[in-house]
Design an enzyme around this catalytic site. Structure first.
Site, PDB file in Angstrom:
ATOM      1  N   SER A 120    -107.437  20.669  28.503  1.00  9.58           N
ATOM      2  CA  SER A 120    -107.917  19.521  28.885  1.00  9.58           C
ATOM      3  C   SER A 120    -107.538  18.235  28.020  1.00  9.58           C
ATOM      4  O   SER A 120    -107.200  18.379  26.907  1.00  9.58           O
ATOM      5  CB  SER A 120    -109.629  19.767  28.067  1.00  9.58           C
ATOM      6  OG  SER A 120    -109.895  18.668  27.855  1.00  9.58           O
ATOM      7  N   MET A 128    -117.277  12.635  32.647  1.00 14.81           N
ATOM      8  CA  MET A 128    -118.550  12.490  32.034  1.00 14.81           C
ATOM      9  C   MET A 128    -118.862  11.241  32.167  1.00 14.81           C
ATOM     10  O   MET A 128    -118.546  10.104  32.173  1.00 14.81           O
ATOM     11  CB  MET A 128    -118.707  12.847  30.569  1.00 14.81           C
ATOM     12  CG  MET A 128    -117.821  14.172  30.074  1.00 14.81           C
ATOM     13  SD  MET A 128    -118.077  14.301  28.265  1.00 14.81           S
ATOM     14  CE  MET A 128    -116.740  15.782  28.301  1.00 14.81           C
ATOM     15  N   ASP A 149    -114.815  27.534  28.922  1.00 18.66           N
ATOM     16  CA  ASP A 149    -114.421  26.247  28.650  1.00 18.66           C
ATOM     17  C   ASP A 149    -115.307  25.799  27.287  1.00 18.66           C
ATOM     18  O   ASP A 149    -116.346  25.720  27.383  1.00 18.66           O
ATOM     19  CB  ASP A 149    -114.757  25.057  29.727  1.00 18.66           C
ATOM     20  CG  ASP A 149    -114.364  23.844  29.255  1.00 18.66           C
ATOM     21  OD1 ASP A 149    -113.938  23.287  28.373  1.00 18.66           O
ATOM     22  OD2 ASP A 149    -114.822  22.936  30.048  1.00 18.66           O
TER      23      ASP A 149
HETATM   24  C1  DX5 Z   1    -116.704  20.002  26.759  1.00 18.52           C
HETATM   25  C2  DX5 Z   1    -115.470  19.961  28.015  1.00 18.52           C
HETATM   26  C3  DX5 Z   1    -114.544  20.836  27.570  1.00 18.52           C
HETATM   27  C4  DX5 Z   1    -113.584  20.281  26.071  1.00 18.52           C
HETATM   28  C5  DX5 Z   1    -112.928  21.437  25.504  1.00 18.52           C
HETATM   29  O1  DX5 Z   1    -117.737  19.292  27.698  1.00 18.52           O
HETATM   30  O2  DX5 Z   1    -115.934  20.443  29.156  1.00 18.52           O
HETATM   31  O3  DX5 Z   1    -113.155  20.820  28.455  1.00 18.52           O
HETATM   32  O4  DX5 Z   1    -112.727  19.384  26.483  1.00 18.52           O
HETATM   33  O5  DX5 Z   1    -112.326  20.915  24.352  1.00 18.52           O
HETATM   34  P1  DX5 Z   1    -112.178  21.997  23.323  1.00 18.52           P
HETATM   35  O6  DX5 Z   1    -111.055  22.975  23.758  1.00 18.52           O
HETATM   36  O7  DX5 Z   1    -111.523  21.151  22.075  1.00 18.52           O
HETATM   37  O8  DX5 Z   1    -113.525  22.726  22.924  1.00 18.52           O
HETATM   38 ZN    ZN Z   2    -114.206  20.769  30.631  1.00 15.24          ZN
END
Ligand code: DX5
Ligand code: ZN
Length: 227
Positions: free
Chosen positions: A15, A43, A182
């Site tokens: 991500s 988002m 995720d």
């Molecule tokens: C959170 C996102 C994730 C996020 C994951 O809402 O959907 O994709 O980027 O990041 P980490 O791996 O740092 O939890």
């Molecule tokens: Zn995500």
């Protein structure tokens, strides 16, 4: 690998949420050779309390990414907008069940633009609300944090939900649906998620905070594959 019914393939999707935004092109290139897809967290500051990329930004990022893009839409109106991301060239477009009034129609719209269809559920949403829609999807995303921010702690209590999804996918769809997790995926947690049945892993901070993000993708894959 014996009883995994075609699930031997592991996919790692970094991500770019917490990558260096000012240099996204080069950040993406740091992991492109090692990764299966680049995970793009969209988002809208309505569905989640954070804003990341507009549709225009997303188009540009998809255009500059040399490997397939996995768009994760944390937006309030996916029924209206999800297909735009497919049209923009995302290989996979995932929308949240909680935000959709017409998941069947939205899935068909995404597919008609040539993308894979993903449906995501937040930690408080039961898998039973997604199970009847499995015929529509190419990927199920079980969130292992509350969506909105990177760098949160992995919710191990989501593993029964992952196991439930794995059992249902294997029972009816023989592994042809990807099962993604995720949130909080790292070298410490990926094996837990993999043993529960996930085969597609998003990792943000674990990858981009590593000294060598490409090597970290390989390490994560090796760890997930051992399960
Ligand atoms: C959170 C996102 C994730 C996020 C994951 O809402 O959907 O994709 O980027 O990041 P980490 O791996 O740092 O939890
Ligand atoms: Zn995500």
């Amino acid at each position: 690998m014996i009883s995994n019914k075609g699930r031997a393939l592991i996919r790692i999707c970094p991500s770019i949420l917490n990558a260096d935004r000012a240099n996204l092109g080069s950040e993406i290139l740091r992991v492109s050779n090692e990764s299966d897809l680049i995970h793009l967290d969209v988002m809208d500051n309505i569905f989640v309390p954070n804003f990341t990329f507009s549709l225009e930004d997303s188009r540009r990022i998809i255009g500059q990414t040399p490997i397939p893009v996995d768009a994760h839409l944390m937006i309030n109106n996916p029924d209206q907008d999800a297909a735009h991301y497919a049209k923009a060239g995302a290989k996979s477009v995932t929308f949240h069940l909680e935000a959709s009034q017409q998941p069947e129609v939205t899935s068909q719209l995404i597919r008609s633009e040539g993308a894979r269809v993903g449906i995501a559920i937040k930690p408080k949403t039961a898998f039973s609300s997604l199970a009847p829609l499995l015929e529509l999807v190419d990927m199920v995303l079980i969130m292992t944090v509350e969506p909105g921010f990177g760098g949160q702690s992995f919710m191990e209590d989501m593993m029964p939900k992952v196991r439930e999804a794995r059992a249902e996918i294997d029972r009816k769809h023989f592994g042809k649906i990807w099962l993604q997790v995720d949130g909080g995926i790292s070298l410490e947690t990926i094996d837990v998620a993999s043993s529960a049945g996930a085969d597609t892993f998003v990792a943000g901070s674990a990858v981009f905070k590593a000294e060598n993000p490409g090597d970290m993708v390989n390490l994560l894959r090796a760890k997930a594959s051992k399960q």
